[in-house]
Design a protein around this motif. Structure first.
Motif, short mmCIF file in Angstrom:
data_model
loop_
_atom_site.label_atom_id
_atom_site.label_comp_id
_atom_site.label_asym_id
_atom_site.label_seq_id
_atom_site.Cartn_x
_atom_site.Cartn_y
_atom_site.Cartn_z
N PRO A 43 -14.09 -36.73 3.80
CA PRO A 43 -14.14 -37.60 2.63
C PRO A 43 -15.11 -38.77 2.76
N ASP A 44 -15.35 -39.23 3.99
CA ASP A 44 -16.26 -40.36 4.18
C ASP A 44 -17.62 -39.94 4.71
N ASP B 28 -14.22 -37.16 -1.87
CA ASP B 28 -13.15 -38.12 -1.60
C ASP B 28 -12.18 -38.24 -2.76
N THR C 231 -15.05 -45.25 -0.46
CA THR C 231 -14.32 -44.07 -0.91
C THR C 231 -12.99 -44.45 -1.54
N ARG D 166 -18.36 -45.05 3.65
CA ARG D 166 -19.33 -44.06 4.11
C ARG D 166 -20.47 -44.77 4.82
#
Length: 319
Positions: free
Chosen positions: A222-223, A229, A269, A275
């Motif tokens: 997700p990151d 995300d 996110t 990120r």
């Protein structure tokens, strides 16, 4: 003072190309930005798109005209929010073909109007733009406009019919009627081929890719730079496969990919993580400039590129 040559490129004044990348704007652009960049030593500005947000698309003409008061050479690629109306964007998110047809029939015309509103900033897609700064020559290749990114998922696209996805999109492409009518692109394969032709048309051996969404191949956490995300099942590579093919093709042809520039997936996110804005992969720097909002206490955000005779320097800046 900075332009020479035809509309496809320019000769820059300085001996080293100083380039500013402006990430997803989402309305955060005003005369202070124009004043800063107009008096700066930047030779070229690159905009990754998303001038407004889903709730403010009616302000797109005003924001575009404001950016059009820049006096620096500049290129922009349209983002997924740079569309005719917010219901059209919602239809693409839901992959509702009927709603997309009802709300997006003017998208091709709107896309052309946006080019006029933001001029003299050049808005494009599937195009190559040649620049020279002293002994430094390079091309900026603009990728697919209005990308929303992502592999197919029943959760995001509204389910399957007969084993195939139905709805407004075609493969991993969104806004297909506009891409077809303006650029002659109707599926991912055609998009990848158009981008390969852009690489072939590049006049130099050094390429900067400018996209709204980044390419596949940089991770599915997700990151990660363009990792997913959102949704009930987070994770997955949300990059564009056609852009990845173009990058790999450029390198296979002996071109030096100096940097790949995009935004779209906001750096903060939905899980509260951050990120990285920069990642190097196979010797290529990848920049996600989508620090949203770009105007904050630390200053007004952009990313600086300095392209010299041997490589590129990249730094995040708040001014």
């Amino acid at each position: 003072d900075h332009w020479a040559g035809d509309a496809g490129g320019a000769v820059l004044v300085s001996g080293m190309a100083q380039i500013a990348i402006i990430g997803d704007i989402h309305e955060h652009w005003d005369e202070k930005d124009n004043a800063f960049f107009n008096r700066s030593n930047y030779d070229l500005l690159l905009f990754v798109g998303d001038l407004t947000s889903i709730f403010s698309v009616r302000r797109t003409p005003a924001i575009a005209r404001r950016i059009g008061r820049l006096r620096k050479p500049a290129l922009m690629i349209a983002g997924n929010h740079d569309v005719h109306n917010r219901v059209q964007l919602l239809a693409e998110v839901l992959n509702n073909a009927r709603l997309a047809a009802l709300t997006g029939w003017r998208h091709a015309a709107f896309h052309r109007w946006l080019r006029d509103w933001i001029a003299p900033v050049q808005m494009g897609g599937y195009s190559s733009h040649f620049f020279r700064a002293g002994d430094v020559a390079f091309d900026v290749v603009l990728a697919r406009p209005c990308s929303m990114g992502g592999a197919r998922s029943a959760e995001r696209r509204g389910g399957r019919v007969g084993g195939r996805y139905s709805g407004a999109s075609n493969g991993d492409l969104n806004f297909v009627p506009m891409l077809r009518d303006v650029y002659g692109v109707h599926d991912v394969a055609a998009s990848a081929e158009r981008l390969r032709l852009c690489v072939d048309r590049a006049r130099s051996g050094r390429i900067i890719f400018l996209a709204h969404n980044g390419p596949t191949g940089l991770g599915g956490a997700p990151d990660d730079l363009w990792g997913r995300d959102f949704g009930r099942n987070i994770g997955g590579d949300w990059g564009d496969a056609d852009l990845r093919q173009a990058i790999d093709y450029a390198r296979a042809q002996g071109k030096q990919v100096e940097v790949v520039v995009a935004g779209h997936m906001h750096l903060h996110t939905k899980q509260g993580q951050e990120r990285p804005w920069l990642r190097r992969h196979d010797g290529v720097p990848y920049v996600n400039a989508a620090r949203v909002p770009r105007v904050r206490k630390a200053g007004r955000h952009h990313v600086r590129l300095a392209l010299n005779g041997v490589g590129v320097e990249v730094e995040e800046r708040f001014v």
